[in-house]
Design a protein around this motif. Sequence first.
Motif, PDB file in Angstrom:
ATOM      1  N   ALA A  62       0.820  -1.217   0.000  1.00  0.00           N
ATOM      2  CA  ALA A  62       0.000   0.000   0.000  1.00  0.00           C
ATOM      3  C   ALA A  62       0.848   1.258   0.000  1.00  0.00           C
ATOM      4  CB  ALA A  62      -0.928   0.006   1.214  1.00  0.00           C
ATOM      5  N   PHE A  63       2.114   1.152   0.402  1.00  0.00           N
ATOM      6  CA  PHE A  63       2.956   2.342   0.518  1.00  0.00           C
ATOM      7  C   PHE A  63       3.560   2.716  -0.827  1.00  0.00           C
ATOM      8  CE2 PHE A  63       7.087   4.358   1.023  1.00  0.00           C
ATOM      9  CZ  PHE A  63       6.750   5.436   1.835  1.00  0.00           C
ATOM     10  N   MET A  64       3.441   3.995  -1.142  1.00  0.00           N
ATOM     11  CA  MET A  64       4.052   4.544  -2.349  1.00  0.00           C
ATOM     12  C   MET A  64       4.536   5.952  -2.041  1.00  0.00           C
ATOM     13  SD  MET A  64       1.397   3.356  -5.342  1.00  0.00           S
ATOM     14  CE  MET A  64       1.066   1.623  -5.660  1.00  0.00           C
ATOM     15  N   THR A  65       5.481   6.409  -2.835  1.00  0.00           N
ATOM     16  CA  THR A  65       5.993   7.758  -2.633  1.00  0.00           C
ATOM     17  C   THR A  65       6.130   8.464  -3.967  1.00  0.00           C
ATOM     18  OG1 THR A  65       7.821   9.066  -1.705  1.00  0.00           O
ATOM     19  CG2 THR A  65       8.385   6.981  -2.721  1.00  0.00           C
ATOM     20  N   PHE A  66       5.931   9.769  -3.911  1.00  0.00           N
ATOM     21  CA  PHE A  66       6.105  10.628  -5.083  1.00  0.00           C
ATOM     22  C   PHE A  66       7.015  11.760  -4.675  1.00  0.00           C
ATOM     23  CE2 PHE A  66       5.238  14.429  -7.463  1.00  0.00           C
ATOM     24  CZ  PHE A  66       5.051  14.024  -8.764  1.00  0.00           C
ATOM     25  N   ASN A  67       8.133  11.914  -5.359  1.00  0.00           N
ATOM     26  CA  ASN A  67       9.060  12.990  -5.033  1.00  0.00           C
ATOM     27  C   ASN A  67       9.910  13.304  -6.259  1.00  0.00           C
ATOM     28  OD1 ASN A  67      11.114  14.688  -3.947  1.00  0.00           O
ATOM     29  ND2 ASN A  67      10.787  13.790  -1.930  1.00  0.00           N
ATOM     30  N   PRO A  68       9.827  14.536  -6.771  1.00  0.00           N
ATOM     31  CA  PRO A  68      10.626  14.891  -7.945  1.00  0.00           C
ATOM     32  C   PRO A  68      12.124  14.749  -7.719  1.00  0.00           C
ATOM     33  CG  PRO A  68       8.943  16.555  -7.519  1.00  0.00           C
ATOM     34  CD  PRO A  68       8.952  15.630  -6.338  1.00  0.00           C
ATOM     35  N   ALA A  69      12.552  14.793  -6.452  1.00  0.00           N
ATOM     36  CA  ALA A  69      13.977  14.658  -6.163  1.00  0.00           C
ATOM     37  C   ALA A  69      14.459  13.223  -6.339  1.00  0.00           C
ATOM     38  CB  ALA A  69      14.271  15.140  -4.745  1.00  0.00           C
ATOM     39  N   LEU A  78       7.261  17.385  -2.169  1.00  0.00           N
ATOM     40  CA  LEU A  78       7.237  18.435  -3.190  1.00  0.00           C
ATOM     41  C   LEU A  78       8.625  18.983  -3.517  1.00  0.00           C
ATOM     42  CD1 LEU A  78       4.101  20.422  -1.974  1.00  0.00           C
ATOM     43  CD2 LEU A  78       4.215  18.475  -3.537  1.00  0.00           C
ATOM     44  N   ASP A  79       9.628  18.646  -2.709  1.00  0.00           N
ATOM     45  CA  ASP A  79      10.988  19.136  -2.931  1.00  0.00           C
ATOM     46  C   ASP A  79      11.014  20.659  -3.031  1.00  0.00           C
ATOM     47  OD1 ASP A  79      13.735  18.803  -3.255  1.00  0.00           O
ATOM     48  OD2 ASP A  79      13.588  18.783  -5.437  1.00  0.00           O
ATOM     49  N   SER A  80      10.266  21.316  -2.143  1.00  0.00           N
ATOM     50  CA  SER A  80      10.157  22.774  -2.199  1.00  0.00           C
ATOM     51  C   SER A  80      11.449  23.478  -1.808  1.00  0.00           C
ATOM     52  CB  SER A  80       9.024  23.255  -1.288  1.00  0.00           C
ATOM     53  OG  SER A  80       7.781  22.864  -1.808  1.00  0.00           O
ATOM     54  N   LEU A  81      12.308  22.789  -1.073  1.00  0.00           N
ATOM     55  CA  LEU A  81      13.570  23.425  -0.713  1.00  0.00           C
ATOM     56  C   LEU A  81      14.426  23.684  -1.947  1.00  0.00           C
ATOM     57  CD1 LEU A  81      14.513  21.455   2.528  1.00  0.00           C
ATOM     58  CD2 LEU A  81      13.565  23.751   2.360  1.00  0.00           C
TER      59      LEU A  81
END
Length: 632
Positions: A225-232, A428-431
């Motif tokens: 069930a675990f997933m991740t989304f990160n542009p980095a 979101l990799d906002s840094l």
Amino acid sequence: MSNPDYEMPWRAPYEAYSMLAWVASAGLCFAIAHFGSLPSGPFYYVSAFALAMAGYQSVLAVRHMKIKRNLCGKELTFMDIEDLHKKVTQPKGIFKDNLWIGKGFEWGQKHAQRVYEITKRSMEEDIDKQVEKKFGKEKAKKMMGKSWIHGVEPDEQDLSIPVEHLSLHTVVFGTTGAGKTRLLDLIVAQAIFRDEAVIIIDPKGDKELMLNAFRACKIAGKPEAFMTFNPAYPEQSVRIDPMKNWNRSTELASRVKELITSDSENDPFAQFSWMAINNIVQGLIETGTRPNFRRLRQYIEGGPAKLLARALSNHFDDCVPNWRTALASKLQKAKDGEAETRILVSFYRNHVQDKHRKQSLDGLCKMFDHDRTHMSKMVASLEPILNQLTSGELGDLLSPDEEDIHDIRPITDSSRIINSGQVVVVGLDSLSDSTVGSAIGSIFLADLTAVAGDRYNYPVGNRPVNVIVDEAAEVINKPLISLMNKGRGAGFRVTICSQTYPDFIARLGDESKARQVIGNANNLIGLRTKDDQTQEFISNPMGETIIRQIMHTQNTNAIDNANPTSFSGGYGERLIETEMPLFSPAMLGNLPNLEYIASFSGGRIRKGRLPIITSDIDVSLDDQVWMTEREG
């Protein structure tokens, strides 16, 4: 003065002195009875009575000293995530239908009174010495905040709120390092153990929060069930289509328009951009093509000629037999695609529009006829946004191509996440890029709002959905406000976190709009915060209470000035009452790490401290089920 309405716990331990006196009396009477020549019976009785009184006074002394000793505070509490899972899954445990939020007590008048007595007597210095004695000087120097705020109540208990109250939404304020992430660990882990869908939008991409969510999924027996989304980390991210879910096609244009920075609601450039996007969306739907950011960018930058040609061809196939034969000669003479499209537009307007008109085609035709130079100027604020959302790896993540057999990363969307009970951490990799990160967060929230609307209209087997938004001021938009306004009926439980209240004002540009957002949350949790406005915002709804204090008076009066012995005097004590905040705003700036004051739905005020969730389970993003299956 002894007054049952007034309590002074920080006085000297008079009960201990009284106990010693009674013990001495008992010893003296016993000695007289045993060694003296007087009758021993009465002295034995008096000795027994003195011992009983000494025992009673010792109980009072211990109780009194317990309160004073507790002012030193407590060390950080750690809790194994496996133990938390056992508590949540117990059939009749308090964790079953409640969200456990650490240890603490219900804050009331007596605690405000005790705080007042401490500050009035400047006891902080003495308490600091006791803290050094208990924890050591080096450790005491590293401790943040004032431990005695929580220490005014020696008796702690488990704090929890019914999970149904979470649908009334929660807002959390706390400065950096105060404990917001540890609170989210608790909320997320328990939601996973209850088999609920969890969507975490985290501008920073906190790795520990992400991995703790993964651990919770493993312990709950659903690691898939675990997933991740990160542009980095694109190679470890799933692909998410935030344009897949909508109730009305115009919603898609509104989602993108919300990303355009505008000074007013009626900005003509933003309105024109909305119209352009809507026309293209309508054209894509007419051709049976799913709208996504890449396709929007393609037709905004390159013009709608190809899309319009396909849309008109499909329409003619449905309602104009033999149209290809009628236009064959003209189409053969066309030099390029623009010319072919003009022929089709002319045929539509002259022979088809009157009987088989379509509004979606009318708008696209008008956009096609529009001067390209003027069009470029009007959508100048839109093109950078579409460029940001489609460049590089981000284009593959947000505009997934289901026909690309070489990209095996899973494709999901908000509706699938919710219906399957998935746990997705959207970093979101906002840094690295705050502009793009904010745009991604806003788009995801808009997609969630569309799914909420569908669930609200068709509530069939709706499982609870926990939406966690950290640093919410960076991504807040109208869809999130709508989600908080109306999401309860769709089973959404929104938790938003921010460092200060002015963050929302700065983002929304208006304090009334910021209050509209916070006003939708019935649960307010305040960790340590240094901003005055935020402190008052948290403290004021808790109201005021009565603080009691003893006022001492004395006077002298000369009856006869000629006679120095003729005078009178007096001394008195009076109990007075003053209204003061139940929890002073200034104390919010002095809370130690992982301590909070909270106002929950129903007006109950809780003072609590959070544990740190620990685990021996070693996980990494490379352990995601879809990645291990790929390697296998």
